[in-house]
Design an enzyme around this catalytic site. Structure first.
Site, mmCIF file in Angstrom:
data_model
loop_
_atom_site.group_PDB
_atom_site.id
_atom_site.type_symbol
_atom_site.label_atom_id
_atom_site.label_comp_id
_atom_site.label_asym_id
_atom_site.label_seq_id
_atom_site.Cartn_x
_atom_site.Cartn_y
_atom_site.Cartn_z
ATOM 1 C CG ASP A 30 36.130 48.148 32.583
ATOM 2 O OD1 ASP A 30 37.324 48.414 33.526
ATOM 3 O OD2 ASP A 30 35.219 48.961 31.626
ATOM 4 C CG ASP A 67 34.009 44.117 34.863
ATOM 5 O OD1 ASP A 67 33.553 42.289 34.397
ATOM 6 O OD2 ASP A 67 33.834 45.049 34.453
ATOM 7 C CG HIS A 99 34.124 48.678 37.372
ATOM 8 N ND1 HIS A 99 34.371 49.491 35.700
ATOM 9 C CD2 HIS A 99 34.155 47.197 37.067
ATOM 10 C CE1 HIS A 99 33.989 48.384 34.881
ATOM 11 N NE2 HIS A 99 33.875 46.984 35.341
ATOM 12 C CG ASP A 107 38.857 51.658 39.147
ATOM 13 O OD1 ASP A 107 38.296 51.958 38.700
ATOM 14 O OD2 ASP A 107 39.536 51.186 38.017
ATOM 15 C CB CYS A 136 38.861 53.147 33.801
ATOM 16 S SG CYS A 136 37.958 52.418 35.413
#
Length: 358
Positions: free
Chosen positions: A112, A190, A239, A241, A343
């Site tokens: 992150d 991020d 995020h 991912d 992550c």
């Protein structure tokens, strides 16, 4: 000789990785972003007022530690060098001239706060006040990598004043175009909103990544790279991912709920777009701050081997049909701390060179 830091994509053979830690983890004391990014079904338990700014329950930490040990065993069996951040006191309050928070969060998710592009490590300008000093547990490692030849950059640190966030923000109604809580006052993003395919990077606009953040990264990397914007239709977008993850040259995993397959970046038209099965929803997901699509937060050990949650049997079978060899791992207890395999890790070195795949 290549730098000790050298990672250009998400799939080259993994040689060295930083893995997060959960000891000392806290809940948020400043929840402005949580209220728009944490899934609605988990908010009643995750966002309970009496838990604001308190240590994560000891039982949750213990379960996550057991999951982590299994994952670390897989990495070591694959002969991957594993590095860890230092322990840190996240319970301490901190402040800027404009605001204060009661505590930090954790070092659970290095993906992150840090972005590796080739031989460069970038400290990113995070939008969450609780996470303003989250790179501190990694500073000894960053200094070590810098001494060993890596480039070390810190993006401009945002002030995170009130004007950085839309006052009175409400989530868009169903069918409306996503609008995000962060304004364009200063660049914020991020690192987990970026995935890498050599000279092409894919970056998602979200509640923690604004257009100025995307433009900062584009200008910083210069003409040798192309930064493509990815449009999420998830109202709680945060995020990339769990939305889009390149797995190997010519193969990209795409979340059909969060992304419109017809609006993917044009370059993926020549790739196999792999649409995963519905996630297996487990009781642990009801306690997690991330969506059920944490199932897609996988880690490539190399172009053929993928670490995937053991409970996600339909996804394991899909990976086998797509030509990958899944490496199952019971890791869902770690997701309570904000992320799964991708992550929880930061690629430091993968055995490959900078290429263009499009």
């Amino acid at each position: 000789m290549p730098s000790v830091v050298c990672s250009h994509n998400e799939w080259d053979p993994l040689e060295e990785v930083v893995v997060g830690r959960v000891d000392g983890a806290m809940t948020s004391s400043w929840d402005l972003l949580d209220r728009v990014t944490v899934p609605a079904e988990t908010w009643p338990s995750y966002g309970a007022e009496e838990r604001r700014g308190t240590p994560m329950p000891a039982e949750a930490v213990e379960k996550a530690q057991r999951a982590l040990e299994e994952f670390l065993g897989i990495l070591r069996e694959a002969r991957v060098t594993v590095r860890r951040p230092e322990p840190h006191d996240f319970a301490r309050p901190f402040a800027s001239p404009a605001w204060s928070v009661g505590n930090g969060l954790s070092a659970a998710d290095p993906r992150d706060s840090l972005l590796v592009i080739g031989d460069e490590i970038i400290e990113v300008p995070m939008a969450d006040r609780n996470r303003h000093f989250e790179v501190w547990p990694y500073r000894s490692l960053l200094t070590e990598y810098f001494r060993a030849g890596a480039r070390w950059t810190a993006a401009p640190r945002p002030r995170l004043v009130d004007a950085q966030y839309h006052e009175g923000y409400e989530l868009p109604a169903a069918g409306e175009e996503p609008a995000f809580i962060t304004t364009e006052l200063e660049p914020v993003f991020d690192a987990a909103d970026v995935v890498r395919c050599g000279r092409d990077l894919f970056m998602e606009r979200s509640h923690v990544t604004n257009a100025l953040g995307l433009e900062w990264l584009r200008r910083h990397l210069g003409p040798g790279y192309r930064v493509h914007e990815v449009f999420s239709r998830c109202p709680r977008a945060m995020h990339i991912d769990t939305s889009l993850l390149p797995l190997a040259p010519g193969k990209v995993l795409v979340n059909p709920e969060f992304l419109d397959l017809d609006r993917l970046p044009e370059v993926f038209r020549s790739w196999d777009v792999l649409v995963p099965p519905e996630p297996v929803v487990t009781p642990v997901m009801g306690k997690s701050m991330i969506s059920r699509w944490s199932s897609l937060n996988v880690l490539m050990l190399d172009p053929g081997h993928v670490v995937v949650e053991r409970a996600q049997e339909p996804l394991i079978k899909a990976f086998e049909q797509w030509g990958f060899e899944p490496v199952p791992c019971s890791f869902e207890d770690y997701t309570v701390f904000g992320g799964s395999f991708h992550c929880a890790t930061l690629d430091i070195r993968r055995a490959g060179t900078l290429e263009s795949y499009f």
